[in-house]
Write an enzyme that holds these catalytic residues in place. Structure first.
Site, PDB file in Angstrom:
ATOM      1  N   SER A  45       4.121   1.313   2.239  1.00 34.31           N
ATOM      2  CA  SER A  45       5.307   2.094   2.563  1.00 34.31           C
ATOM      3  C   SER A  45       4.992   3.587   2.470  1.00 34.31           C
ATOM      4  O   SER A  45       4.137   4.076   3.210  1.00 34.31           O
ATOM      5  CB  SER A  45       6.457   1.683   1.645  1.00 34.31           C
ATOM      6  OG  SER A  45       7.699   2.058   2.188  1.00 34.31           O
ATOM      7  N   ASP A 199       8.430  -3.892   5.476  1.00 36.57           N
ATOM      8  CA  ASP A 199       7.844  -3.082   4.399  1.00 36.57           C
ATOM      9  C   ASP A 199       7.112  -3.959   3.383  1.00 36.57           C
ATOM     10  O   ASP A 199       7.693  -4.878   2.809  1.00 36.57           O
ATOM     11  CB  ASP A 199       8.989  -2.331   3.711  1.00 36.57           C
ATOM     12  CG  ASP A 199       8.535  -1.265   2.742  1.00 36.57           C
ATOM     13  OD1 ASP A 199       7.481  -1.439   2.105  1.00 36.57           O
ATOM     14  OD2 ASP A 199       9.254  -0.264   2.614  1.00 36.57           O
TER      15      ASP A 199
END
Length: 318
Positions: A45, A199
């Site tokens: 991320s 993610d």
């Protein structure tokens, strides 16, 4: 004997990105080391944004110059830190694209991962992130560093994929960065070679355990979304601490695995002072200056303490 050091950087949104830039510069000074020379760069991320920059040859000081708006800052980094997806996500779509995270999350004793699978399809626009990755990439669509890994999670199975590693689907840096940042409920999944990815932080904030089996002696973990031992909180900060405690438990297990394999781990995380500056929403751009100031004041001591817990591996510094 050759000693090898890996760097694993976790998720953390806008404020975690800023805090990590300070932490990396402090680590370079404490270890007399150039972070770009890590044998493996693993990012998840917001961490993927940073390892992409390092893999392209940018330094932690370059990141800080961009964040500070310094004259002559790297134009790609400067443009990137001025773009922002907003403090809150747009209204999501009525669909559940990551249900595949639920069962693996429960089996791994990770409630936040299971809950992430129940979040609706995000409608956020991650074009700014794809543009950033594309601008950093070389002619082949990736960075020059031979082991720059960006971690995302398969939305159908919960399996983590480190794009850029051997055996991972081939893709561009922009697509991989967007997948690694596809926060469930905020951004839609990203399709790569016929699979949908979200993610990687929805499964593990750092994914340091992906380094098991790699030829490394030491792993430097920089984790904005975890704090070993926990940090007390009041008000809305309690919500953030609930997520933090669950992410910390996952990282605790990963660090234990690495150490059991004979790998030294240097673990850097924010404490109460930085978290007070950040507040409960790590996407709050209005708190970035306060976060940078708190990090500059407190992180160097945290780094010095973490580094001094055991002798650094001789020959691992650059």
């Amino acid at each position: 004997m050759t000693h090898r050091r890996a760097l694993a950087i976790g998720c953390g949104g806008t404020l975690g990105f800023a805090w990590t830039a300070v932490a990396l510069r402090a680590l370079e000074e404490a270890l007399d080391w150039d972070a770009r020379t890590a044998d493996v760069l693993v990012g998840t991320s917001a961490g993927s944004e940073i390892v992409a920059a390092l893999g392209s040859g940018r330094t932690p000081q370059d990141l800080l110059d961009a964040l500070d708006g310094a004259p002559g800052a790297d134009p790609v980094l400067a443009a990137h830190v001025t773009a922002h997806p907003g403090k809150m996500p747009p209204l999501p779509a009525p669909a559940l694209p990551a249900l595949g995270l639920v069962r693996p999350g429960l089996s791994r004793r990770s409630p936040y991962s299971a809950l992430a699978g129940l979040l609706p399809r995000g409608r956020g626009d991650a074009g700014w992130l794809r543009a950033y990755g594309d601008a950093l990439a070389g002619p082949a669509g990736w960075v020059d560093h031979p082991a720059t890994w960006l971690v995302a999670a398969d939305a159908a199975t919960g399996e983590r994929v480190a794009f850029g590693s051997d055996g991972a689907p081939a893709t561009t840096l922009g697509a991989a960065a967007t997948a690694s940042w596809a926060i469930p409920g905020w951004f839609p999944p990203v399709e790569i070679v016929g699979r949908s990815y979200v993610d990687g932080g929805a499964v593990s904030s750092v994914s340091a355990d992906l380094l098991l089996g790699q030829a490394v002696d030491e792993v430097v973990v920089v984790a904005p979304m975890t704090t070993e031992g926990g940090v007390p909180a009041r008000g809305l900060d309690r919500v953030e601490r609930l997520l933090r405690s669950q992410m910390t438990a996952v990282l605790d297990r990963e660090v234990a695995q690495l150490r059991e394999a004979g790998i030294r781990v240097i673990r850097i995380e924010p404490g109460a002072e930085e978290l007070a500056a950040m507040g409960p929403n790590f996407m709050d751009l209005g708190r970035r200056e306060a976060t940078l100031a708190a990090a500059r004041r407190y992180v160097p001591a945290r780094v010095a303490s973490a580094v001094s817990t055991g002798p650094t591996i001789e020959g691992a510094t650059a």
